[in-house]
Design an enzyme around this catalytic site. Structure first.
Site, PDB file in Angstrom:
ATOM      1  N   GLN A  37      76.426  44.861  -5.437  1.00 54.87           N
ATOM      2  CA  GLN A  37      77.756  45.464  -5.222  1.00 54.87           C
ATOM      3  C   GLN A  37      78.129  46.794  -5.716  1.00 54.87           C
ATOM      4  O   GLN A  37      77.337  47.218  -6.625  1.00 54.87           O
ATOM      5  CB  GLN A  37      78.715  44.589  -5.503  1.00 54.87           C
ATOM      6  CG  GLN A  37      78.897  44.263  -6.941  1.00 54.87           C
ATOM      7  CD  GLN A  37      79.326  42.742  -7.488  1.00 54.87           C
ATOM      8  OE1 GLN A  37      80.152  42.441  -6.701  1.00 54.87           O
ATOM      9  NE2 GLN A  37      78.927  42.341  -8.885  1.00 54.87           N
ATOM     10  N   TYR A  67      96.176  36.524 -14.973  1.00 56.15           N
ATOM     11  CA  TYR A  67      95.198  35.803 -14.242  1.00 56.15           C
ATOM     12  C   TYR A  67      94.144  35.254 -15.132  1.00 56.15           C
ATOM     13  O   TYR A  67      93.974  33.959 -15.174  1.00 56.15           O
ATOM     14  CB  TYR A  67      94.356  36.571 -13.421  1.00 56.15           C
ATOM     15  CG  TYR A  67      93.050  36.206 -12.854  1.00 56.15           C
ATOM     16  CD1 TYR A  67      93.111  35.621 -11.606  1.00 56.15           C
ATOM     17  CD2 TYR A  67      91.761  36.471 -13.346  1.00 56.15           C
ATOM     18  CE1 TYR A  67      92.010  35.156 -10.784  1.00 56.15           C
ATOM     19  CE2 TYR A  67      90.736  35.956 -12.573  1.00 56.15           C
ATOM     20  CZ  TYR A  67      90.768  35.247 -11.534  1.00 56.15           C
ATOM     21  OH  TYR A  67      89.574  34.889 -10.709  1.00 56.15           O
ATOM     22  N   ASP A  92      83.517  40.417 -16.745  1.00 56.29           N
ATOM     23  CA  ASP A  92      84.325  41.361 -17.617  1.00 56.29           C
ATOM     24  C   ASP A  92      84.422  40.665 -18.776  1.00 56.29           C
ATOM     25  O   ASP A  92      84.961  41.130 -19.689  1.00 56.29           O
ATOM     26  CB  ASP A  92      85.677  41.672 -16.782  1.00 56.29           C
ATOM     27  CG  ASP A  92      86.329  40.221 -16.405  1.00 56.29           C
ATOM     28  OD1 ASP A  92      86.934  39.741 -17.150  1.00 56.29           O
ATOM     29  OD2 ASP A  92      86.433  40.237 -15.177  1.00 56.29           O
ATOM     30  N   ASP A 143      72.037  32.991 -10.132  1.00 56.33           N
ATOM     31  CA  ASP A 143      73.124  32.592  -8.965  1.00 56.33           C
ATOM     32  C   ASP A 143      73.907  31.366  -9.322  1.00 56.33           C
ATOM     33  O   ASP A 143      73.180  30.445  -9.649  1.00 56.33           O
ATOM     34  CB  ASP A 143      72.197  32.370  -7.772  1.00 56.33           C
ATOM     35  CG  ASP A 143      73.016  31.991  -6.575  1.00 56.33           C
ATOM     36  OD1 ASP A 143      74.035  31.460  -6.507  1.00 56.33           O
ATOM     37  OD2 ASP A 143      72.583  32.417  -5.418  1.00 56.33           O
ATOM     38  N   GLY A 144      75.155  31.617  -9.346  1.00 58.84           N
ATOM     39  CA  GLY A 144      75.811  30.292  -9.842  1.00 58.84           C
ATOM     40  C   GLY A 144      75.614  29.022  -9.111  1.00 58.84           C
ATOM     41  O   GLY A 144      75.443  27.806  -9.506  1.00 58.84           O
ATOM     42  N   ASP A 161      85.442  32.175 -11.955  1.00 57.89           N
ATOM     43  CA  ASP A 161      86.030  33.132 -11.650  1.00 57.89           C
ATOM     44  C   ASP A 161      85.443  34.290 -10.676  1.00 57.89           C
ATOM     45  O   ASP A 161      84.803  35.149 -11.105  1.00 57.89           O
ATOM     46  CB  ASP A 161      86.238  33.925 -13.016  1.00 57.89           C
ATOM     47  CG  ASP A 161      86.881  35.239 -13.114  1.00 57.89           C
ATOM     48  OD1 ASP A 161      87.521  35.881 -12.009  1.00 57.89           O
ATOM     49  OD2 ASP A 161      87.082  36.112 -14.142  1.00 57.89           O
ATOM     50  N   SER A 162      85.750  34.024  -9.418  1.00 58.66           N
ATOM     51  CA  SER A 162      84.786  34.872  -8.317  1.00 58.66           C
ATOM     52  C   SER A 162      85.568  36.071  -7.853  1.00 58.66           C
ATOM     53  O   SER A 162      86.714  36.020  -8.073  1.00 58.66           O
ATOM     54  CB  SER A 162      84.554  33.887  -7.233  1.00 58.66           C
ATOM     55  OG  SER A 162      85.633  33.373  -6.594  1.00 58.66           O
ATOM     56  N   SER A 163      85.112  36.925  -7.033  1.00 55.51           N
ATOM     57  CA  SER A 163      85.576  37.764  -6.445  1.00 55.51           C
ATOM     58  C   SER A 163      86.132  37.024  -5.012  1.00 55.51           C
ATOM     59  O   SER A 163      86.206  35.732  -4.928  1.00 55.51           O
ATOM     60  CB  SER A 163      84.795  39.108  -6.094  1.00 55.51           C
ATOM     61  OG  SER A 163      83.490  38.414  -5.881  1.00 55.51           O
ATOM     62  N   ASP A 164      86.400  37.736  -3.876  1.00 54.82           N
ATOM     63  CA  ASP A 164      86.804  37.185  -2.663  1.00 54.82           C
ATOM     64  C   ASP A 164      85.643  36.864  -1.891  1.00 54.82           C
ATOM     65  O   ASP A 164      84.458  37.424  -2.197  1.00 54.82           O
ATOM     66  CB  ASP A 164      87.750  38.379  -1.942  1.00 54.82           C
ATOM     67  CG  ASP A 164      88.769  38.588  -2.550  1.00 54.82           C
ATOM     68  OD1 ASP A 164      89.633  37.695  -3.323  1.00 54.82           O
ATOM     69  OD2 ASP A 164      89.044  39.954  -3.113  1.00 54.82           O
TER      70      ASP A 164
HETATM   71  N1  SPD Z   1      91.263  39.751  -4.597  1.00 52.22           N
HETATM   72  C1  SPD Z   1      90.790  39.900  -5.991  1.00 52.22           C
HETATM   73  C2  SPD Z   1      90.550  38.523  -6.614  1.00 52.22           C
HETATM   74  C3  SPD Z   1      89.853  38.966  -7.911  1.00 52.22           C
HETATM   75  C4  SPD Z   1      89.669  37.659  -8.655  1.00 52.22           C
HETATM   76  N2  SPD Z   1      88.639  37.844  -9.870  1.00 52.22           N
HETATM   77  C5  SPD Z   1      88.988  38.657 -10.708  1.00 52.22           C
HETATM   78  C6  SPD Z   1      88.182  38.678 -11.860  1.00 52.22           C
HETATM   79  C7  SPD Z   1      88.644  38.913 -13.276  1.00 52.22           C
HETATM   80  N3  SPD Z   1      88.194  38.289 -14.309  1.00 52.22           N
END
Ligand code: SPD
Length: 285
Positions: A37, A67, A92, A143-144, A161-164
Site C-alpha cells: 500500500q 479508537y 502503528d 497474512d492475518g 484493527d484493520s483499514s477499510d
Molecule cells: N476509515 C479508517 C478506519 C481506520 C481504522 N484503523 C485505524 C488504525 C489505527 N490503529
C-alpha cells in the site's frame, strides 16, 4: 485517491462518495509505496502527525486514543480473564500500547501483513509504537487470515484493527475470515473488529452484524467518537463465545482509569446503545 491542494489533504474515497474530510498539512514526513500500500505520514497544523494508508486517514495524534482505547478495552474488560490475545493489523502499535495496561495478559501475538507500517510508526509515532516494546508481544509478519488458520483454539481475545474493506484489508470483512476468528478463539473467547460507520457504510455494517450473529452465540455492536474519521465516529463489531459484551466483567483500577482519556466503565456500557435506525436495521436481519 487523496489530493493535497493549497496545503490541504482531502480524504477522497469511493466508500464515502460526495464527501471528504480535509486537514491542513504543514509537512510531508514520509511518503512511500510498500509492497502492499501507499504509506504517507504528515505533520498537520492542528492534529499532530497523521498516518494515511492508500489515501485514507488511519489516525491523528490528536484523537487516536479514542479508537485505540475503545477497540482494546471494550473486549478486554468484557472478558473475565484474558491471558492470551491476538492483534491483527494496527501496525502503528496503538492497540498494543493499550493492551500493555492489562497485567492479566500472559502473551500477545501481533500479526500484520505489512512490516513497513510498523517501521514508519517506530520512526515517527513513538507514543504508539511503544506498544511493541512490551516483552509479552511477539511480532508475526503474515497474512492475518492465514495466521488464524494455524492457531486454532488459542486466544481469549482477538482484536482486528484493520483499514477499510478496500486494498489489503478487504478479506478481513468477509465470512471466511470470521469463521477463522471463531476457530482461533478459546472457549469463552471474544473477538472485536473495526466495524466502520453506521451512517456511511450501512451495507458493510449490516453485513458484519449478519456474519457475527450467524457465527457467535452473543453478538453486539459498539461505537466511539473520533473526529478524524468520516462521520466523526467508528463502530466495533463484537462476537462472543460466552461473556456478555456490554457490561465490563472486571473492575478497572484507579491507576489505569487515570491513565486513559476516553474509556470508562460507563462509556463501555453506553457505547452499545445505538440510534433507533440501527435497532430497526438489526431487527430486520
Ligand atoms: N476509515 C479508517 C478506519 C481506520 C481504522 N484503523 C485505524 C488504525 C489505527 N490503529
Amino acid at each position: 485517491m487523496n489530493e493535497i491542494m493549497n496545503g490541504w489533504f482531502s480524504e477522497i474515497c469511493p466508500m464515502w462518495p460526495g464527501m471528504a474530510l480535509s486537514v491542513e498539512i504543514v509537512e510531508t514526513l514520509y511518503s512511500k509505496r510498500s509492497e502492499f500500500q501507499q504509506i504517507d505520514l504528515y505533520m498537520t497544523k492542528s492534529h499532530g502527525k497523521m498516518l494515511v494508508l492508500d489515501g485514507i486517514i488511519q489516525l491523528t495524534e490528536r484523537d487516536e486514543f479514542a479508537y485505540q482505547e475503545m477497540l482494546t478495552h471494550v473486549p478486554m474488560f468484557a472478558h473475565p480473564n484474558p491471558e492470551r490475545v491476538l492483534v491483527i493489523g494496527g501496525g502503528d502499535g496503538g492497540v498494543l500500547r493499550e493492551l500493555g495496561r492489562h497485567d492479566c495478559i500472559k502473551n500477545i501475538d501481533f500479526c500484520d501483513i505489512d512490516p513497513e507500517v510498523m517501521n514508519v510508526a517506530k520512526q515517527f509515532l513513538p507514543s504508539m509504537a511503544c506498544g511493541f516494546d512490551d516483552p509479552r508481544v511477539t511480532v508475526n509478519i503474515a497474512d492475518g487470515s492465514k495466521f488464524i488458520k494455524e492457531h486454532k483454539n488459542t486466544y481469549d481475545v482477538i482484536i482486528v484493527d484493520s483499514s477499510d474493506p478496500i486494498g489489503p484489508g478487504e478479506a478481513l470483512f468477509e465470512k471466511p475470515f470470521y469463521e477463522g476468528l471463531k476457530a482461533a478463539l478459546k472457549k469463552g473467547g471474544i473477538v472485536a473488529t473495526q466495524g466502520e460507520s453506521f451512517f456511511i457504510h450501512r451495507e458493510c455494517v449490516k453485513n458484519l452484524i449478519t456474519i457475527t450473529r450467524e457465527l457467535f452465540p452473543i453478538q453486539a455492536y459498539s461505537y466511539m467518537l473520533v473526529p478524524s474519521y468520516p462521520g466523526g465516529h467508528l463502530g466495533i463489531c463484537l462476537g462472543s463465545k460466552g461473556p456478555e459484551l456490554s457490561t465490563p466483567a472486571r473492575i478497572i483500577t484507579n491507576e489505569m482509569q487515570e491513565a486513559l482519556e476516553y474509556y470508562t466503565p460507563e462509556i463501555h456500557a453506553a457505547s452499545f446503545v445505538l440510534p433507533h435506525f440501527m435497532t430497526k436495521l438489526t431487527r430486520e436481519l
